[in-house]
Scaffold this active site. Sequence first.
Site, short mmCIF file in Angstrom:
data_model
loop_
_atom_site.label_atom_id
_atom_site.label_comp_id
_atom_site.label_asym_id
_atom_site.label_seq_id
_atom_site.Cartn_x
_atom_site.Cartn_y
_atom_site.Cartn_z
N CYS A 80 0.83 -1.21 0.00
CA CYS A 80 0.00 0.00 0.00
C CYS A 80 0.86 1.26 0.00
N LEU A 101 12.55 -2.05 5.48
CA LEU A 101 12.61 -3.12 4.46
C LEU A 101 12.38 -4.50 5.07
N THR A 213 -7.76 -1.65 10.30
CA THR A 213 -8.40 -2.72 9.55
C THR A 213 -9.87 -2.87 9.93
N SER A 255 -7.30 -12.62 14.66
CA SER A 255 -5.93 -13.14 14.60
C SER A 255 -5.08 -12.24 15.49
N TYR A 257 -2.53 -10.64 14.48
CA TYR A 257 -2.35 -9.41 13.70
C TYR A 257 -3.52 -8.44 13.91
N HIS A 258 -4.75 -8.94 13.73
CA HIS A 258 -5.90 -8.05 13.88
C HIS A 258 -5.96 -7.49 15.31
N LYS A 261 -4.15 -4.31 15.88
CA LYS A 261 -4.85 -3.11 15.40
C LYS A 261 -5.88 -2.64 16.44
N GLN A 284 -9.48 -0.17 7.14
CA GLN A 284 -9.44 -0.55 5.73
C GLN A 284 -9.87 -2.00 5.52
N LEU A 315 -8.84 -12.07 -2.76
CA LEU A 315 -9.23 -11.83 -4.16
C LEU A 315 -8.00 -11.81 -5.07
N ASN A 316 -6.93 -11.17 -4.61
CA ASN A 316 -5.71 -11.20 -5.42
C ASN A 316 -5.19 -12.61 -5.60
N ARG A 317 -5.31 -13.43 -4.55
CA ARG A 317 -4.88 -14.84 -4.70
C ARG A 317 -5.74 -15.55 -5.75
N VAL A 330 -10.83 -21.92 -1.87
CA VAL A 330 -11.87 -21.37 -0.98
C VAL A 330 -11.76 -22.08 0.37
P1 NAD Z 1 3.27 -4.51 3.53
O1 NAD Z 1 3.81 -5.57 4.44
O2 NAD Z 1 3.37 -4.71 2.07
O3 NAD Z 1 3.95 -3.10 3.87
C1 NAD Z 1 4.31 -2.71 5.17
C2 NAD Z 1 5.63 -1.95 5.06
O4 NAD Z 1 6.01 -1.53 6.37
C3 NAD Z 1 6.76 -2.84 4.53
O5 NAD Z 1 7.45 -2.18 3.50
C4 NAD Z 1 7.65 -3.08 5.75
O6 NAD Z 1 9.01 -3.23 5.40
C5 NAD Z 1 7.38 -1.82 6.58
N1 NAD Z 1 7.57 -2.02 8.02
C6 NAD Z 1 7.02 -2.96 8.82
N2 NAD Z 1 7.44 -2.80 10.08
C7 NAD Z 1 8.27 -1.73 10.08
C8 NAD Z 1 9.04 -1.09 11.08
N3 NAD Z 1 9.06 -1.53 12.34
N4 NAD Z 1 9.78 0.00 10.75
C9 NAD Z 1 9.76 0.45 9.47
N5 NAD Z 1 9.08 -0.12 8.47
C10 NAD Z 1 8.34 -1.22 8.78
O7 NAD Z 1 1.75 -4.27 3.97
P2 NAD Z 1 0.61 -3.48 3.19
O8 NAD Z 1 -0.29 -4.46 2.54
O9 NAD Z 1 1.20 -2.37 2.42
O10 NAD Z 1 -0.20 -2.87 4.42
C11 NAD Z 1 0.12 -1.59 4.94
C12 NAD Z 1 -0.79 -1.27 6.11
O11 NAD Z 1 -2.15 -1.31 5.68
C13 NAD Z 1 -0.66 -2.30 7.24
O12 NAD Z 1 -0.64 -1.65 8.48
C14 NAD Z 1 -1.91 -3.14 7.11
O13 NAD Z 1 -2.32 -3.60 8.36
C15 NAD Z 1 -2.91 -2.18 6.49
N6 NAD Z 1 -3.91 -2.88 5.67
C16 NAD Z 1 -3.54 -3.61 4.56
C17 NAD Z 1 -4.51 -4.26 3.81
C18 NAD Z 1 -4.18 -5.09 2.60
O14 NAD Z 1 -5.11 -5.72 2.03
N7 NAD Z 1 -2.95 -5.15 2.16
C19 NAD Z 1 -5.87 -4.14 4.19
C20 NAD Z 1 -6.20 -3.40 5.31
C21 NAD Z 1 -5.21 -2.77 6.05
N1 USQ Z 2 -9.49 -16.96 2.21
C1 USQ Z 2 -9.87 -18.01 1.39
N2 USQ Z 2 -8.96 -18.49 0.52
C2 USQ Z 2 -7.70 -17.98 0.39
C3 USQ Z 2 -7.33 -16.90 1.21
C4 USQ Z 2 -8.25 -16.42 2.11
O1 USQ Z 2 -11.00 -18.50 1.45
O2 USQ Z 2 -6.93 -18.48 -0.43
C5 USQ Z 2 -10.46 -16.42 3.17
C6 USQ Z 2 -9.93 -16.37 4.60
O3 USQ Z 2 -10.14 -17.61 5.27
C7 USQ Z 2 -10.74 -15.21 5.17
C8 USQ Z 2 -10.93 -14.28 3.98
O4 USQ Z 2 -10.69 -15.07 2.82
O5 USQ Z 2 -11.98 -15.66 5.57
C9 USQ Z 2 -10.02 -13.07 3.96
O6 USQ Z 2 -8.67 -13.47 4.04
P1 USQ Z 2 -7.52 -12.46 3.56
O7 USQ Z 2 -6.21 -13.15 3.73
O8 USQ Z 2 -7.85 -11.92 2.23
O9 USQ Z 2 -7.70 -11.24 4.59
P2 USQ Z 2 -7.21 -11.02 6.09
O10 USQ Z 2 -6.48 -12.18 6.63
O11 USQ Z 2 -8.37 -10.53 6.88
O12 USQ Z 2 -6.17 -9.83 5.97
C10 USQ Z 2 -6.16 -8.86 4.92
C11 USQ Z 2 -4.86 -8.09 5.04
C12 USQ Z 2 -4.84 -7.34 6.39
C13 USQ Z 2 -6.07 -6.47 6.49
C14 USQ Z 2 -7.35 -7.28 6.30
C15 USQ Z 2 -8.57 -6.37 6.15
O13 USQ Z 2 -3.75 -8.97 4.95
O14 USQ Z 2 -3.66 -6.55 6.47
O15 USQ Z 2 -6.11 -5.85 7.74
O16 USQ Z 2 -7.27 -7.99 5.04
S1 USQ Z 2 -10.02 -7.11 6.77
O17 USQ Z 2 -10.12 -8.48 6.23
O18 USQ Z 2 -11.15 -6.30 6.32
O19 USQ Z 2 -9.92 -7.18 8.20
#
Ligand code: NAD
Ligand code: USQ
Length: 475
Positions: A80, A101, A213, A255, A257-258, A261, A284, A315-317, A330
Amino acid sequence: MRASLLAVVSLLRHRAALGNIHSLFTQHALRVNAVNGKVDKSVCRRAGFSVDGGTIGNAPNHDVERENMKVAILGGDGFCGWPASLYLSDQGHEVIIVDNLSRRAIDEELGAESLTPIVSIEERLAAWTEVSGKTIGFCNLDVAQDYDGLLEFLTTERPDAVVHFAEQRAAPYSMKNSRTKRYTVDNNINATHNLLAAIVESEQDIHVAHLGTMGVYGYGTAGMKIPEGYLDVQVDAGENGIVEQQILYPSNPGSVYHMTKVLDQHLFAYYAKNDELRITDLHQGIIWGTHTEQTQKDERLINRFDYDGDYGTVLNRFLIQAGIGYPLTVHGTGGQTRAFIHIRDMVRCIELALNNPPARGERVKIINQMTETHRVRDLAELLAKISGAEVAYVPNPRKESSENELHVTNDTFLELGLKPTTLSEGLLHEVEEVARKYAERVDRSKIPAQSLWTKQQQAGVPDSVASDATDTAQA
Ligand code: NAD
Ligand code: USQ
């Protein structure tokens, strides 16, 4: 006192937008370099900016009219953060990326790579300057571990805003083992708390926009629309009658992770109350897509695109799986409903959030950053229909509800002018094409989700893939 939470939601009225922030400062090119994975503090120090040769001293950075902002993007090398950095730079803001990084290091640890070939951060930044004529600064700094470096960075650079993406963001990675659980908590909580403490110590009025999130809410909605952060409740206070309150929407993380947040939310609430920091927390949904207008300008600007079982999102997967002829994985019944937002809308939302910060003393501004909800099996069936992919219902490696409804309020960004990029066949094909283009880079063994929430769960391996592996082993 018998206290019961009786009721339920009403939308919070959002305060009027404070209007765009304009800059007195001219765009000033600066570069903070990475040196062997360590903070080059001498370079960070040198990066102080000046106008007409005079250093901007302790000028307050909140009450001046600005055309452009100086924005520090923590985590700006990530999925992002990179497109957000390019977008904001393209809009004329002065952008400095801060990143340690660590995401690239986790790729190495997992033996998995981005589907798309991402070049080094130095090459990325040089390519952006070549393509756009603009400069993005870079500071290699661990926000969670190097508090002094972070404080020095803020004191020297004096950003108007910090966008905080710098956290370990994969739920499956956070659930792999006790080491990754502890790393995720240490990294995410320290990163957020260091940032807040450093802003207070630096005595600046820096707006923080944090990427939170939708998962803080959990995904069950009790039949109502999830509000933007706060819930109106009525407490039965016995002889004192019914007392009305607004509370943070009860959290229900799925999780470790969640959960980080959720903890972030409380840090924000405290610092907004005690120190009057201006904070926006963007709840997000799942991002889909990979390209933005800026990342498409040059192959070296390409965004990362995760497909592995830990970092690939659903979805990207599915799009990558469809693109390379792998069954769509799924989990369980696929009855999980989730919120989604396209990556091009994400970058726009960041800008809208930066342009509309809360006032000093205001509570944390929470905005739901999502545009639509979908059920996982519906997405898989849709893709199967348009691409001919096979759908595989695999064991769910996660401990989560097998079916849920999800209704979400997302009025704030719509009112601020976001025009949602919703799911369309054209966009789905576009992403699938990216997968086809880089198909030879895919390591199929990294696709199934192997990280188990408990020992009772099983890996999400499609039967056809498992039997292929058995056949190969027996041959
Ligand atoms: P990402 O892992 O691709 O990017 C995170 C970046 O932060 C990486 O470049 C990593 O090197 C850097 N980073 C991590 N810890 C650090 C630290 N201690 N110091 C400096 N840099 C550090 O993740 P993303 O998908 O870009 O997500 C960014 C943010 O958005 C996250 O906080 C995530 O929770 C949130 N988010 C992502 C999604 C998604 O679908 N990707 C959805 C909802 C929320
Ligand atoms: N899922 C499948 N098949 C797959 C991968 C995932 O069925 O191959 C299912 C999972 O079991 C889950 C759902 O799809 O029920 C979403 O999984 P995900 O990996 O797409 O999303 P999630 O683990 O929730 O995490 C991602 C981001 C995270 C962000 C979160 C937003 O990695 O950083 O915070 O989406 S949210 O889901 O709205 O909380």
